[in-house]
Design an enzyme around this catalytic site. Structure first.
Site, mmCIF file in Angstrom:
data_model
loop_
_atom_site.group_PDB
_atom_site.id
_atom_site.type_symbol
_atom_site.label_atom_id
_atom_site.label_comp_id
_atom_site.label_asym_id
_atom_site.label_seq_id
_atom_site.Cartn_x
_atom_site.Cartn_y
_atom_site.Cartn_z
ATOM 1 N N THR A 117 -30.892 12.232 7.031
ATOM 2 C CA THR A 117 -30.052 12.624 8.163
ATOM 3 C C THR A 117 -30.620 13.830 8.897
ATOM 4 O OG1 THR A 117 -27.911 13.619 8.690
ATOM 5 C CG2 THR A 117 -28.681 13.939 6.464
ATOM 6 N N TYR A 141 -23.100 17.922 2.983
ATOM 7 C CA TYR A 141 -23.652 16.603 3.299
ATOM 8 C C TYR A 141 -25.168 16.689 3.503
ATOM 9 C CZ TYR A 141 -24.919 12.513 5.993
ATOM 10 O OH TYR A 141 -25.561 11.393 6.449
#
Ligand code: UFG
Length: 328
Positions: A117, A141
């Site tokens: 990501t 995250y």
């Protein structure tokens, strides 16, 4: 030869399954259906309902199906949720990924494609980021994914495993043929939320923060169409099977749109002027994050075909209408 797709019943994974089938590949989907949908997996594809961190299960699947490549999509993906539930994210995204990599090594699966990501970069300012930009994730995250990148790099030094890490920017839109789309319940992603507001499925939309150091004060993101993103995985699979060395690439269009701009495009494409409210900043959000994409183009030969925010929004709207019509 077969490809194991973890999270293949989810949003991006289900698009990957379609593209693999189009390319003539044999596909096995492993998904716990916690956020994915059985119906997202095409008929004829083996769907195993289970946990990708279950080493015995994955070992059995690899042996039974002759898996030579793993595309690992399954993950928790909501940045603010990772702030309130960090250990859930480190368990699911990090610890279980370690098990999956261990099975790949133990069973001799040599090709691994990992969904990383843009959140690994953190607060980078408005310049487009290349892959050698220092990594400083600002959310659990982002950190949960970065640790997997490190595990893959270390494992590839010690064992015969080659990987491609793809750092996704903001994935949006749906299959242009209408075969798949984002069905996530309680979605939090901007374009999904905005099209739901346009269709009257939500009362309106909150813009989280308008005091960022960006041109209009709202956050800048690089929105990549889901089929274009999946194409990079197909390119990565070909690259790995041809003997390509470990590689980490950004996946984005190298263009930033502000939250306000996205909302305006959704209003234009839908023709609905839904209510928009200014709200405080959301925890874990970097102000701006835009990709440089030279590497994925040069090394994987990636060529995007759907780089058009209006078309992306139109696809998301079409899918949302379809979901709406299916529900009672
Ligand atoms: N936003 C709103 N209102 C909403 C939803 C979102 O203002 O109702 C804003 C967010 O605050 C953010 C932007 O829209 O500024 C985009 O938010 P998303 O939730 O759509 O996406 P994120 O940028 O938080 O995260 C996504 C992926 C991550 C990935 C990241 C990379 O979910 O996996 O992009 O930047 F890491």
């Amino acid at each position: 030869m077969a490809v194991l797709v973890t999270g293949g019943a989810g949003y991006i994974g289900s698009h990957m399954v379609l593209d693999l089938l189009d390319a003539g590949e044999t596909v096995v989907v492993l998904d716990d259906l916690s956020t994915g949908f059985r119906g997202a997996v095409p008929a004829g594809v083996t769907l195993i309902e289970g946990d990708f961190g279950d080493e015995a299960l994955v070992t059995r699947l690899v042996e039974q199906h002759g898996i030579d490549a793993i595309a690992h999509f399954a993950a928790k993906i909501v940045v603010p949720e990772s702030v309130s539930d960090p250990l859930g994210y480190y368990l699911n995204n990090t610890a279980k990924a370690r098990n999956l990599i261990a099975v790949a090594v133990a069973t001799g699966v040599r090709h691994f494609i990992f969904s990383s990501t843009a959140a690994v970069y953190g607060n980078v300012g408005s310049d487009a980021v290349s892959e050698d930009t220092p990594l400083a994730p600002v959310s659990p995250y982002g950190r949960s994914k970065l640790m997997v990148e490190w595990m893959l790099a270390d494992t590839a030094v010690a064992h015969d495993l080659r990987y491609v890490v793809l750092r996704y920017f903001n994935v949006a839109g749906a299959d242009p043929q209408g075969r798949a789309g984002q069905s996530t319940r309680d979605a939090t992603h901007l374009i999904k939320v905005a099209v739901q507001a346009a269709l009257g499925r939500r009362a309106g939309l909150n813009i989280f923060g308008n005091d960022y150091p960006t041109p209009d004060g709202t956050c800048l993101r690089d929105y990549i169409q889901v089929s274009d993103l999946v194409r990079a995985h197909i390119d990565a699979l070909r690259y790995l099977r041809a003997g390509g060395e470990p590689l980490t690439c950004n996946c984005g269009y190298a263009k930033g749109f502000s939250v306000r701009e996205v909302v305006d495009v959704v209003k234009t494409v839908s023709g609905v002027d839904f209510p928009v409210t200014m709200s405080p900043r959301r925890p874990g959000d970097p102000a701006a994050i835009v990709a440089r994409n030279d590497l994925v183009r040069e090394r994987l030969g990636w060529q995007p075909q759907h780089d058009d925010l209006h078309a992306i929004v139109a696809q998301a709207l079409a899918w949302e209408r379809r979901l709406h019509n299916q529900e009672p």
